[in-house]
Scaffold this motif. Sequence first.
Motif, PDB file in Angstrom:
ATOM      1  N   GLY A 126       0.803  -1.224   0.000  1.00  0.00           N
ATOM      2  CA  GLY A 126       0.000   0.000   0.000  1.00  0.00           C
ATOM      3  C   GLY A 126       0.830   1.266   0.000  1.00  0.00           C
ATOM      4  N   ASP A 127       2.098   1.167   0.499  1.00  0.00           N
ATOM      5  CA  ASP A 127       2.904   2.397   0.573  1.00  0.00           C
ATOM      6  C   ASP A 127       3.756   2.618  -0.670  1.00  0.00           C
ATOM      7  OD1 ASP A 127       4.698   0.369   0.939  1.00  0.00           O
ATOM      8  OD2 ASP A 127       5.643   1.215   2.733  1.00  0.00           O
ATOM      9  N   GLU A 128       3.587   1.759  -1.672  1.00  0.00           N
ATOM     10  CA  GLU A 128       4.296   2.004  -2.937  1.00  0.00           C
ATOM     11  C   GLU A 128       3.622   3.148  -3.687  1.00  0.00           C
ATOM     12  OE1 GLU A 128       6.134  -1.510  -5.322  1.00  0.00           O
ATOM     13  OE2 GLU A 128       4.287  -2.197  -4.394  1.00  0.00           O
ATOM     14  N   THR A 129       4.385   3.836  -4.526  1.00  0.00           N
ATOM     15  CA  THR A 129       3.770   4.909  -5.313  1.00  0.00           C
ATOM     16  C   THR A 129       3.268   4.342  -6.644  1.00  0.00           C
ATOM     17  OG1 THR A 129       5.794   5.519  -6.462  1.00  0.00           O
ATOM     18  CG2 THR A 129       5.393   6.586  -4.329  1.00  0.00           C
ATOM     19  N   ILE A 130       2.370   5.119  -7.247  1.00  0.00           N
ATOM     20  CA  ILE A 130       1.853   4.698  -8.559  1.00  0.00           C
ATOM     21  C   ILE A 130       2.994   4.665  -9.570  1.00  0.00           C
ATOM     22  CG2 ILE A 130       0.290   5.331 -10.439  1.00  0.00           C
ATOM     23  CD1 ILE A 130      -1.597   6.479  -8.320  1.00  0.00           C
ATOM     24  N   LEU A 131       3.941   5.603  -9.441  1.00  0.00           N
ATOM     25  CA  LEU A 131       5.085   5.602 -10.370  1.00  0.00           C
ATOM     26  C   LEU A 131       5.884   4.301 -10.229  1.00  0.00           C
ATOM     27  CD1 LEU A 131       6.850   7.024 -12.476  1.00  0.00           C
ATOM     28  CD2 LEU A 131       8.121   8.072 -10.601  1.00  0.00           C
ATOM     29  N   ASP A 132       6.115   3.843  -8.977  1.00  0.00           N
ATOM     30  CA  ASP A 132       6.823   2.560  -8.771  1.00  0.00           C
ATOM     31  C   ASP A 132       6.121   1.449  -9.553  1.00  0.00           C
ATOM     32  OD1 ASP A 132       8.587   3.676  -6.968  1.00  0.00           O
ATOM     33  OD2 ASP A 132       7.371   3.186  -5.209  1.00  0.00           O
ATOM     34  N   CYS A 133       4.788   1.426  -9.440  1.00  0.00           N
ATOM     35  CA  CYS A 133       4.030   0.341 -10.078  1.00  0.00           C
ATOM     36  C   CYS A 133       4.091   0.451 -11.603  1.00  0.00           C
ATOM     37  CB  CYS A 133       2.577   0.375  -9.606  1.00  0.00           C
ATOM     38  SG  CYS A 133       2.448   0.021  -7.857  1.00  0.00           S
ATOM     39  N   LEU A 134       3.996   1.683 -12.106  1.00  0.00           N
ATOM     40  CA  LEU A 134       4.065   1.851 -13.565  1.00  0.00           C
ATOM     41  C   LEU A 134       5.429   1.401 -14.091  1.00  0.00           C
ATOM     42  CD1 LEU A 134       2.275   5.303 -14.072  1.00  0.00           C
ATOM     43  CD2 LEU A 134       1.459   3.069 -14.818  1.00  0.00           C
ATOM     44  N   LEU A 135       6.479   1.704 -13.316  1.00  0.00           N
ATOM     45  CA  LEU A 135       7.819   1.282 -13.747  1.00  0.00           C
ATOM     46  C   LEU A 135       7.907  -0.245 -13.791  1.00  0.00           C
ATOM     47  CD1 LEU A 135       9.962   3.907 -11.818  1.00  0.00           C
ATOM     48  CD2 LEU A 135       9.848   3.627 -14.294  1.00  0.00           C
ATOM     49  N   ARG A 136       7.267  -0.897 -12.803  1.00  0.00           N
ATOM     50  CA  ARG A 136       7.276  -2.373 -12.819  1.00  0.00           C
ATOM     51  C   ARG A 136       6.498  -2.911 -14.003  1.00  0.00           C
ATOM     52  NH1 ARG A 136       5.465  -3.236  -7.260  1.00  0.00           N
ATOM     53  NH2 ARG A 136       4.529  -5.174  -7.963  1.00  0.00           N
ATOM     54  N   VAL A 137       5.359  -2.259 -14.288  1.00  0.00           N
ATOM     55  CA  VAL A 137       4.569  -2.698 -15.443  1.00  0.00           C
ATOM     56  C   VAL A 137       5.419  -2.572 -16.704  1.00  0.00           C
ATOM     57  CG1 VAL A 137       2.608  -2.108 -16.920  1.00  0.00           C
ATOM     58  CG2 VAL A 137       2.320  -2.142 -14.439  1.00  0.00           C
ATOM     59  N   LYS A 138       6.099  -1.442 -16.836  1.00  0.00           N
ATOM     60  CA  LYS A 138       6.884  -1.199 -18.059  1.00  0.00           C
ATOM     61  C   LYS A 138       8.038  -2.195 -18.183  1.00  0.00           C
ATOM     62  CE  LYS A 138       8.782   2.395 -20.899  1.00  0.00           C
ATOM     63  NZ  LYS A 138       7.939   2.353 -22.073  1.00  0.00           N
ATOM     64  N   ARG A 139       8.666  -2.500 -17.034  1.00  0.00           N
ATOM     65  CA  ARG A 139       9.840  -3.391 -17.102  1.00  0.00           C
ATOM     66  C   ARG A 139       9.465  -4.864 -17.214  1.00  0.00           C
ATOM     67  NH1 ARG A 139      12.536   0.063 -12.317  1.00  0.00           N
ATOM     68  NH2 ARG A 139      13.321   1.754 -13.602  1.00  0.00           N
ATOM     69  N   THR A 140       8.305  -5.240 -16.664  1.00  0.00           N
ATOM     70  CA  THR A 140       8.028  -6.678 -16.592  1.00  0.00           C
ATOM     71  C   THR A 140       6.791  -7.132 -17.350  1.00  0.00           C
ATOM     72  OG1 THR A 140       6.787  -6.388 -14.542  1.00  0.00           O
ATOM     73  CG2 THR A 140       9.127  -6.873 -14.313  1.00  0.00           C
ATOM     74  N   ILE A 141       5.892  -6.210 -17.694  1.00  0.00           N
ATOM     75  CA  ILE A 141       4.656  -6.650 -18.357  1.00  0.00           C
ATOM     76  C   ILE A 141       4.507  -6.058 -19.756  1.00  0.00           C
ATOM     77  CG2 ILE A 141       2.137  -6.734 -18.232  1.00  0.00           C
ATOM     78  CD1 ILE A 141       2.299  -6.379 -15.252  1.00  0.00           C
ATOM     79  N   ASP A 142       4.600  -4.717 -19.845  1.00  0.00           N
ATOM     80  CA  ASP A 142       4.259  -4.087 -21.115  1.00  0.00           C
ATOM     81  C   ASP A 142       5.209  -2.917 -21.406  1.00  0.00           C
ATOM     82  OD1 ASP A 142       3.169  -2.903 -23.293  1.00  0.00           O
ATOM     83  OD2 ASP A 142       1.170  -2.607 -22.450  1.00  0.00           O
TER      84      ASP A 142
ATOM     85  N   GLY B 157      -2.079   2.880  -1.612  1.00  0.00           N
ATOM     86  CA  GLY B 157      -3.087   2.706  -0.565  1.00  0.00           C
ATOM     87  C   GLY B 157      -4.036   3.897  -0.452  1.00  0.00           C
ATOM     88  N   ASP B 158      -3.582   5.074  -0.847  1.00  0.00           N
ATOM     89  CA  ASP B 158      -4.436   6.263  -0.746  1.00  0.00           C
ATOM     90  C   ASP B 158      -5.397   6.389  -1.925  1.00  0.00           C
ATOM     91  OD1 ASP B 158      -3.056   6.938   1.519  1.00  0.00           O
ATOM     92  OD2 ASP B 158      -1.668   8.295   0.504  1.00  0.00           O
ATOM     93  N   TRP B 159      -5.068   5.758  -3.044  1.00  0.00           N
ATOM     94  CA  TRP B 159      -5.855   6.005  -4.258  1.00  0.00           C
ATOM     95  C   TRP B 159      -6.675   4.812  -4.747  1.00  0.00           C
ATOM     96  CZ3 TRP B 159      -6.670  10.724  -6.250  1.00  0.00           C
ATOM     97  CH2 TRP B 159      -5.828  11.745  -5.816  1.00  0.00           C
ATOM     98  N   ALA B 160      -6.329   3.611  -4.274  1.00  0.00           N
ATOM     99  CA  ALA B 160      -7.081   2.439  -4.756  1.00  0.00           C
ATOM    100  C   ALA B 160      -8.509   2.524  -4.230  1.00  0.00           C
ATOM    101  CB  ALA B 160      -6.409   1.167  -4.272  1.00  0.00           C
ATOM    102  N   GLN B 161      -9.451   2.195  -5.092  1.00  0.00           N
ATOM    103  CA  GLN B 161     -10.846   2.217  -4.653  1.00  0.00           C
ATOM    104  C   GLN B 161     -11.562   0.985  -5.184  1.00  0.00           C
ATOM    105  OE1 GLN B 161     -12.036   6.056  -6.105  1.00  0.00           O
ATOM    106  NE2 GLN B 161     -12.279   5.373  -8.189  1.00  0.00           N
ATOM    107  N   PRO B 162     -12.671   0.606  -4.501  1.00  0.00           N
ATOM    108  CA  PRO B 162     -13.352  -0.617  -4.932  1.00  0.00           C
ATOM    109  C   PRO B 162     -13.762  -0.525  -6.389  1.00  0.00           C
ATOM    110  CG  PRO B 162     -14.328   0.265  -2.915  1.00  0.00           C
ATOM    111  CD  PRO B 162     -13.355   1.282  -3.412  1.00  0.00           C
ATOM    112  N   GLU B 163     -13.684  -1.663  -7.051  1.00  0.00           N
ATOM    113  CA  GLU B 163     -14.092  -1.721  -8.455  1.00  0.00           C
ATOM    114  C   GLU B 163     -15.552  -1.342  -8.569  1.00  0.00           C
ATOM    115  OE1 GLU B 163     -13.905  -1.468 -11.429  1.00  0.00           O
ATOM    116  OE2 GLU B 163     -13.259  -3.350 -12.329  1.00  0.00           O
TER     117      GLU B 163
END
Length: 310
Positions: free
Chosen positions: A68-84, A118-124
């Motif tokens: 939850g304490d990761e930033t959205i930028l951290d996650c986008l970087l992981r997406v770019k490096r490992t998924i897309d 953790g601050d921005w995720a919201q229920p689907e």
Amino acid sequence: MAQLASSGTTVTLRVHRFSPKPARERDRARGSSPFARKASPFGDSPARAARRPRGKQWTQDYTLDVRGDETILDCLLRVKRTIDPTLMFRYSCGHGMCGSDAAAVNGTPTLLCKAKIGDWAQPERLVDAEGFRRTGSDAGEPADATNGADGLGVIELAPLPGFAVDRDLIADIDPMLEQIKRLKPYLIADGVLATTEDGKVDVLEYLQSPEQLAKYETLTTCIVCGACEGACPVYAGGEAFIGPAALINQARFIDDSRDEATCERLEAIDTADGIQACQSVRACSRECPVGIDVGEQIWQLIAQVKEREA
Ligand code: SF4
Ligand code: FES
């Protein structure tokens, strides 16, 4: 939906993607129609036409394990490096200093490197049989269960509103930079010749008391991220309004006791697309990541302009 499997809670990044049409294709399309070069009958200006995205647009979900304490930028970087690797976004410093990664997070202009998952995720939100969207907790039996997001939920990401889109989350902020440049974003002052102990001229000094510095110091922290422009309902591309970021930049020099161009600067912003266009909505203040009360500063500029006219 792209998926990265590992342990821990998950979040789904729902990214508004955009891939521009290659220039060659655009030209060919234009050349093939006798009407293509003509202006729109609805008065579309060239700037507005340029802002309209021409290319492929779609929404893509990336679900990944997160803390939850990761930033959205951290996650986008992981997406770019490992998924897309085709996913495009802009960043530089990674910690709120450069302003290059502002984007719309759940519709709010925000720096991706400062936004915690953790601050921005919201229920689907689920779509029911009537086509209404409801949150996962009260949705009952959805007709279109497009969620697939256990864990923390979903974060919607889109490029900064009010600007043309270059690619995916990258907005074209050139108009904002041009507007700032137009207002001379540098000190206009002669300075005082300072002398050394033996009386020789040494350097030019720009003397200022701590109180005079305090008057504008907060404004120097503006990182030109454009979040205030993205939040402003009047800005929308900057044709009708020069925008809050340009005005904050101008206030920084107007409030600086060393600057000698105050009259000229107040005159430059007292225009139909300057402070006269501001509707005092103050949405700009809510979104500033460095805590500048943008709306209040613009209000003070309006008062200074009126004072000068009186
Ligand atoms: S005033 Fe705040 S929100 Fe606006 S550009 Fe500067 S830092 Fe960004
Ligand atoms: S990457 Fe520099 S402010 Fe976010």
